[in-house]
Design a protein around this motif. Structure first.
Motif, short mmCIF file in Angstrom:
data_model
loop_
_atom_site.label_atom_id
_atom_site.label_comp_id
_atom_site.label_asym_id
_atom_site.label_seq_id
_atom_site.Cartn_x
_atom_site.Cartn_y
_atom_site.Cartn_z
N TYR A 1 0.81 -1.25 -0.09
CA TYR A 1 -0.12 0.05 -0.15
C TYR A 1 0.87 1.41 -0.10
N ASP A 2 0.53 2.15 -0.60
CA ASP A 2 1.13 3.59 -0.78
C ASP A 2 0.88 4.38 0.17
N ALA A 3 1.43 5.54 0.27
CA ALA A 3 0.97 6.70 1.38
C ALA A 3 -0.46 7.16 1.41
N ARG A 4 -1.10 7.07 0.15
CA ARG A 4 -2.62 7.17 0.13
C ARG A 4 -3.60 6.09 0.30
N GLY A 5 -3.08 4.98 0.71
CA GLY A 5 -3.97 3.94 1.04
C GLY A 5 -4.21 2.92 -0.20
N ARG A 6 -3.57 3.31 -1.38
CA ARG A 6 -3.94 2.45 -2.54
C ARG A 6 -3.08 1.30 -2.61
N GLU A 7 -3.46 0.13 -3.26
CA GLU A 7 -2.63 -1.05 -3.40
C GLU A 7 -2.00 -0.77 -4.44
N VAL A 8 -0.75 -1.04 -4.36
CA VAL A 8 0.20 -1.04 -5.71
C VAL A 8 0.88 -2.50 -5.82
N CYS A 9 0.92 -3.05 -6.98
CA CYS A 9 1.13 -4.46 -7.05
C CYS A 9 2.45 -4.23 -8.25
N LYS A 10 3.46 -5.17 -8.08
CA LYS A 10 4.69 -5.47 -9.11
C LYS A 10 4.73 -7.06 -9.44
#
Length: 92
Positions: free
Chosen positions: A72-81
């Protein structure tokens, strides 16, 4: 040739060889029923498997799946790689 091309060719050849040996080693009882064989390979890049008939009545195919790592990034969004790939080779 590059290492990736050699690796892909080697994995495809191994899948074909394993499938051929498995089919040649089957006895009469197994020949009447349907056999299903599956192998899994993991790598850092997408691989290509064998797609087609090994012999009459035996078809092989493959599927590729990304291995994802999510956070999760600083804004609370899920980030996948995508960190790797999994290939499933199956013959029946």
């Amino acid at each position: 040739m590059s290492k990736n091309v050699i690796r892909r060719a080697l994995l495809a050849a191994m899948a074909v060889a394993i499938g051929g040996v498995t089919l040649l080693a089957s006895d009469e009882a197994e020949a009447r029923g349907r056999r299903f064989e599956q192998w899994t390979y993991e790598s850092d890049r997408p691989l290509r498997g064998y797609e087609g008939f090994l012999q009459p009545g035996t078809y092989c195919s493959y599927r590729r799946f990304p291995v994802r790592v999510c956070s999760y990034d600083a804004r609370g969004r899920e980030v996948c790689k995508i960190k790797g790939w999994r290939m499933e080779q199956s013959c029946s």
